[in-house]
Design an enzyme around this catalytic site. Structure first.
Site, PDB file in Angstrom:
ATOM      1  N   HIS A 174       0.871  -1.185   0.000  1.00 57.39           N
ATOM      2  CA  HIS A 174       0.000   0.000   0.000  1.00 57.39           C
ATOM      3  C   HIS A 174       0.906   1.232   0.000  1.00 57.39           C
ATOM      4  O   HIS A 174       1.951   1.223   0.654  1.00 57.39           O
ATOM      5  CB  HIS A 174      -0.860   0.063   1.279  1.00 57.39           C
ATOM      6  CG  HIS A 174      -2.119  -0.746   1.253  1.00 57.39           C
ATOM      7  ND1 HIS A 174      -2.586  -1.413   2.365  1.00 57.39           N
ATOM      8  CD2 HIS A 174      -3.034  -0.962   0.274  1.00 57.39           C
ATOM      9  CE1 HIS A 174      -3.734  -2.019   2.058  1.00 57.39           C
ATOM     10  NE2 HIS A 174      -4.020  -1.766   0.804  1.00 57.39           N
ATOM     11  N   CYS A 272      -2.368   3.005   9.030  1.00 57.82           N
ATOM     12  CA  CYS A 272      -3.397   2.045   8.592  1.00 57.82           C
ATOM     13  C   CYS A 272      -4.614   2.068   9.508  1.00 57.82           C
ATOM     14  O   CYS A 272      -5.719   1.760   9.077  1.00 57.82           O
ATOM     15  CB  CYS A 272      -2.839   0.628   8.569  1.00 57.82           C
ATOM     16  SG  CYS A 272      -1.486   0.375   7.442  1.00 57.82           S
TER      17      CYS A 272
HETATM   18  N1  ARG Z   1      -3.864  -7.125   6.429  1.00 58.64           N
HETATM   19  C1  ARG Z   1      -4.252  -5.902   5.793  1.00 58.64           C
HETATM   20  C2  ARG Z   1      -4.216  -6.084   4.287  1.00 58.64           C
HETATM   21  O1  ARG Z   1      -3.311  -6.702   3.822  1.00 58.64           O
HETATM   22  C3  ARG Z   1      -3.387  -4.773   6.216  1.00 58.64           C
HETATM   23  C4  ARG Z   1      -3.847  -3.439   5.705  1.00 58.64           C
HETATM   24  C5  ARG Z   1      -2.929  -2.314   6.080  1.00 58.64           C
HETATM   25  N2  ARG Z   1      -3.479  -1.067   5.750  1.00 58.64           N
HETATM   26  C6  ARG Z   1      -2.852  -0.046   5.192  1.00 58.64           C
HETATM   27  N3  ARG Z   1      -3.465   1.080   5.063  1.00 58.64           N
HETATM   28  N4  ARG Z   1      -1.630  -0.164   4.712  1.00 58.64           N
HETATM   29  O2  ARG Z   1      -5.074  -5.633   3.572  1.00 58.64           O
END
Ligand code: ARG
Length: 283
Positions: A174, A272
């Site tokens: 991300h 996050c």
């Molecule tokens: N386990 C989640 C996923 O892989 C983690 C999300 C993390 N969020 C972020 N904004 N980077 O989707």
């Protein structure tokens, strides 16, 4: 808690944010390299760490709203993925993986109940995980989760310039794991990033747009140090990102270390857990 006061002055925002308690947090599937379902997760520890983050935001004067967690959706704590809210418009998330699909409508319903103008997304996008506002410009990540088609959709929904950035390292899947907004007002030094998480063309764009950016080290990015949250003056960050915190302090930012190490087992950190609710410009 390690805290350093800000030496910066000038405008700062009082963020309104949306969070979700990690009541059902665990790691039961693997959709990013950080997640190891075979390892034990301590939900109580995750809750305590999250409570500290919540209290820290309240102490900084932020408005903090809460959305109810859904049983069976362990990643819902990562509220940043729940959508993108700019100018009172909430553009909904559409998740890449079925494991998280129901979170999109759950956040969408919250936005509608709280008076935001909801625009349903048609392209896959994971909210502020990949869509970050710096000054008047949206920076949007792609490569792992958010579809590039969604970048054009964001430009149309928000009526703003959208700059696409190509992510290339699966650990930084991300945008908010590799790029941090230090000053929402924008400017040449208003962000931090890890160059190697981006392809060459995107690195060029970042150098051009942010010539004075804080360049993060691999070590700091590997503890999700860039997954921090700033009101423009004080940066709430992972305590393990030591060099990053020192660099921020040197630039006059206040720093507050909050450990969310248990949530990192899910591949997420401070940012996050934080979805910014930006009000209508006229409001
Ligand atoms: N386990 C989640 C996923 O892989 C983690 C999300 C993390 N969020 C972020 N904004 N980077 O989707």
């Amino acid at each position: 808690m390690r805290t350093r006061a800000a030496r910066k002055d000038g405008p700062m925002t009082t963020p309104q944010v949306l969070m979700c308690r990690p009541t059902y947090f665990t790691v039961s599937y693997r959709i990013n390299p950080w997640m190891r379902p075979e390892e034990h997760t301590d939900t109580d520890l995750a809750l305590r760490q999250w409570d500290t983050l919540y209290a820290t935001y309240r102490d900084l004067g932020f408005g903090v709203e809460l959305v109810d967690p859904l049983p069976g959706y362990p990643d819902m704590v990562f509220a940043a993925n729940g959508g993108t809210v700019i100018d009172g418009i909430a553009w909904t998330a559409r998740f890449r993986h079925t494991e998280r699909a129901a979170e999109g409508p759950a956040y969408g319903a919250w936005f509608a109940r709280h008076g935001l103008t909801v625009r349903e997304a048609s392209a896959v996008n994971e909210g502020e995980g990949d869509v970050l506002l710096v000054g008047d410009t949206i920076y949007a990540g792609t490569g792992f989760r958010t579809d590039p088609v969604a970048h054009a959709e964001a430009a149309e929904v928000f009526g703003r310039e959208v700059v696409s950035l190509q992510l290339v390292d699966p650990r930084f899947y991300h945008l908010d794991t590799a790029f941090a907004v230090l000053d929402p007002a924008g400017g040449p030094g208003s962000v931090a990033y890890l160059p190697s998480a981006f392809d060459d063309a995107s690195q060029e764009v970042l150098r051009f747009r942010f010539p004075d950016a804080v360049i993060a080290s691999e070590d700091d990015a590997s503890v999700l140090g860039l997954n921090c949250f700033s009101d423009g003056r004080t940066v709430v960050h992972a305590p393990q990102a030591e060099k990053f915190a020192a660099d921020l302090a040197e630039r006059g930012f206040g720093t507050v270390a909050v450990d969310t190490s248990e949530l990192r087992r899910g591949g997420g950190g401070i940012k996050c857990c934080t979805l910014e609710l930006r009000p209508d410009r006229e409001a």
